[in-house]
Design an enzyme around this catalytic site. Structure first.
Site, PDB file in Angstrom:
ATOM      1  N   ARG A 107       1.271  -1.049  -0.368  1.00  0.00           N
ATOM      2  CA  ARG A 107       0.275   0.314   0.024  1.00  0.00           C
ATOM      3  C   ARG A 107       1.288   1.163   0.155  1.00  0.00           C
ATOM      4  NH1 ARG A 107      -5.176   1.161   3.788  1.00  0.00           N
ATOM      5  NH2 ARG A 107      -6.001   0.014   2.061  1.00  0.00           N
ATOM      6  N   HIS A 134      -7.278   0.167  -5.982  1.00  0.00           N
ATOM      7  CA  HIS A 134      -8.083  -0.175  -4.978  1.00  0.00           C
ATOM      8  C   HIS A 134      -8.705  -1.420  -5.940  1.00  0.00           C
ATOM      9  CE1 HIS A 134      -8.064  -1.511  -1.142  1.00  0.00           C
ATOM     10  NE2 HIS A 134      -8.407  -1.138  -0.846  1.00  0.00           N
ATOM     11  N   ASP A 229     -17.528   6.502  -1.166  1.00  0.00           N
ATOM     12  CA  ASP A 229     -16.592   6.730  -0.086  1.00  0.00           C
ATOM     13  C   ASP A 229     -16.459   7.991   0.231  1.00  0.00           C
ATOM     14  OD1 ASP A 229     -14.046   5.508  -0.011  1.00  0.00           O
ATOM     15  OD2 ASP A 229     -12.592   6.387  -1.733  1.00  0.00           O
ATOM     16  N   CYS A 270     -16.594   1.197   0.879  1.00  0.00           N
ATOM     17  CA  CYS A 270     -15.485   0.394   0.980  1.00  0.00           C
ATOM     18  C   CYS A 270     -14.448   0.538   2.745  1.00  0.00           C
ATOM     19  CB  CYS A 270     -14.730   0.740   0.205  1.00  0.00           C
ATOM     20  SG  CYS A 270     -13.667   2.352   0.589  1.00  0.00           S
TER      21      CYS A 270
HETATM   22  N1   CP Z   1     -10.992  -1.114   2.384  1.00  0.00           N
HETATM   23  C1   CP Z   1     -10.002  -0.378   3.000  1.00  0.00           C
HETATM   24  O1   CP Z   1      -8.605  -0.427   2.035  1.00  0.00           O
HETATM   25  O2   CP Z   1      -9.853  -0.461   4.217  1.00  0.00           O
HETATM   26  P1   CP Z   1      -8.607  -0.037   4.815  1.00  0.00           P
HETATM   27  O3   CP Z   1      -7.986   1.336   5.280  1.00  0.00           O
HETATM   28  O4   CP Z   1      -8.915  -0.442   6.525  1.00  0.00           O
HETATM   29  O5   CP Z   1      -7.771  -1.595   4.478  1.00  0.00           O
HETATM   30  N1  NVA Z   2      -9.590   6.087  -0.966  1.00  0.00           N
HETATM   31  C1  NVA Z   2     -10.135   6.067   0.695  1.00  0.00           C
HETATM   32  C2  NVA Z   2      -9.969   4.230   0.568  1.00  0.00           C
HETATM   33  C3  NVA Z   2      -9.351   4.045   2.014  1.00  0.00           C
HETATM   34  C4  NVA Z   2      -9.574   2.314   1.896  1.00  0.00           C
HETATM   35  C5  NVA Z   2      -7.849   6.557   0.734  1.00  0.00           C
HETATM   36  O1  NVA Z   2      -7.662   5.868  -0.101  1.00  0.00           O
HETATM   37  O2  NVA Z   2      -8.380   6.660   1.971  1.00  0.00           O
END
Ligand code: CP
Ligand code: NVA
Length: 311
Positions: A107, A134, A229, A270
């Site tokens: 990530r 994602h 989101d 999400c």
């Molecule tokens: N939806 C998602 O990716 O959650 P986290 O940021 O908790 O991993």
């Molecule tokens: N769009 C959000 C998703 C988190 C899972 C972010 O990137 O923070």
């Protein structure tokens, strides 16, 4: 088990997968969820690194559990506790980690940073979220829609909110599975034009549709699924709250907006949710909300993904 062309490959985005490969993967996730993944030990004797340069609850824990279920060992890393935090390059880090690990789940910020890392690694690299996309989230989303709606084809999927990473992967997945996708964002927060164009091409191949606009009631009209989101993604924390509310206020998923959707609409997010901003408590906790199943499905989708890559 499906013999997937991604065996031994990176999973950096959904772009390289064709619709039938994505469908196979989601169906395999559904099968593993219902029949259980006991006896599937494709990571036995192998080690997978989880390198997180941003916060995570669901992705980190579901990957850790998935690797364990498949018999593998997990090594959790963050930039703060590795030499990355002191300036070692991502390429050098990748070269070294490849000597110890069999796979790396990452990530990070830019998609380009992930791609540079993957290029330097001799092992499969999996995208656990970048600023651009994602894809693991979208696998779980498609699994959830498959469970609730029976088939993805023709499902009316309405995304409302910021044209962000989650939106990009959802558009890619939905248009590859023949859904009727709408995206409603404030002006200036549209999804990236190159991804919109790619998804419009998908609609020609897989018989779906895609409409991108700025009118949430129109976007969610007769929708089978309404998805939202956060208005402000990780890395954008300094955005002004009042300005956000001013530009995104009309994009809140609330009862009034859902009145335009189909009677049996399912609501997805999400997570993490910013209750009272992009979604109300009433909707998130209401009986049309699929968010807890959706969160659970991260685990099942990623078990199928790991099987596909390492099986
Ligand atoms: N939806 C998602 O990716 O959650 P986290 O940021 O908790 O991993
Ligand atoms: N769009 C959000 C998703 C988190 C899972 C972010 O990137 O923070």
């Amino acid at each position: 088990m499906v013999k997937h062309k991604m065996r031994g490959s990176d999973f950096l985005s959904l772009k390289p997968l064709d619709g039938s490969e994505l469908e196979d993967l989601v169906e395999e996730a559904l099968r593993l969820k219902s029949e259980g993944s006991k006896g599937v030990r494709s990571l036995s004797g192998r080690s997978v690194g989880l390198l997180f340069e941003k916060h995570s609850t669901r992705t980190r824990v579901s990957f850790e559990v998935a690797v364990n279920r498949l018999g593998g060992q997990v090594v959790v890393l963050s930039s703060g506790d590795t030499q990355l935090g002191r300036g070692e390059t991502i390429e050098d880090t990748g070269r070294v980690l490849s000597r110890y690990l069999d796979g790396l789940v990452v990530r990070t910020f830019g998609q380009d940073r992930l791609e540079v890392l993957a290029e330097a690694c001799d092992i499969p690299v999996i995208n656990a979220l970048t600023d651009q996309c994602h894809p693991c989230q979208a696998l779980a989303d498609m699994l959830t829609i498959l469970e609730y709606k029976g088939s993805p084809r023709g499902v009316r999927l309405a995304y409302v909110g910021d044209g962000n990473n989650v939106c990009h992967s959802l558009m890619r997945a939905g248009t590859k599975l023949g859904m009727e996708v709408t995206v409603s964002t404030p002006e200036g927060r549209e999804p990236l034009q190159e991804i919109v164009e790619e998804c419009v091409e998908n609609t020609g191949i897989y018989s779906g549709t895609l409409a991108v606009g700025h009118d949430p009631p129109a976007g969610v009209t007769d929708a089978d699924v309404v998805y939202t989101d956060t208005w402000s993604s990780m890395g954008q924390e300094n955005r002004d709250e009042d300005a956000l509310a001013a530009s995104f206020g009309r994009f809140q998923v609330n009862e009034e907006l859902l009145a335009h959707a189909s009677d049996d609409v399912m609501v997805m997010h999400c997570l993490p949710a910013h209750r009272g901003q992009e979604i109300t408590d009433e909707v998130l906790d209401g009986n049309r909300s699929a968010v807890w199943d959706q969160a659970e499905n991260r685990l099942h989708a990623q078990i199928a993904l790991l099987e596909m890559i390492f099986g």
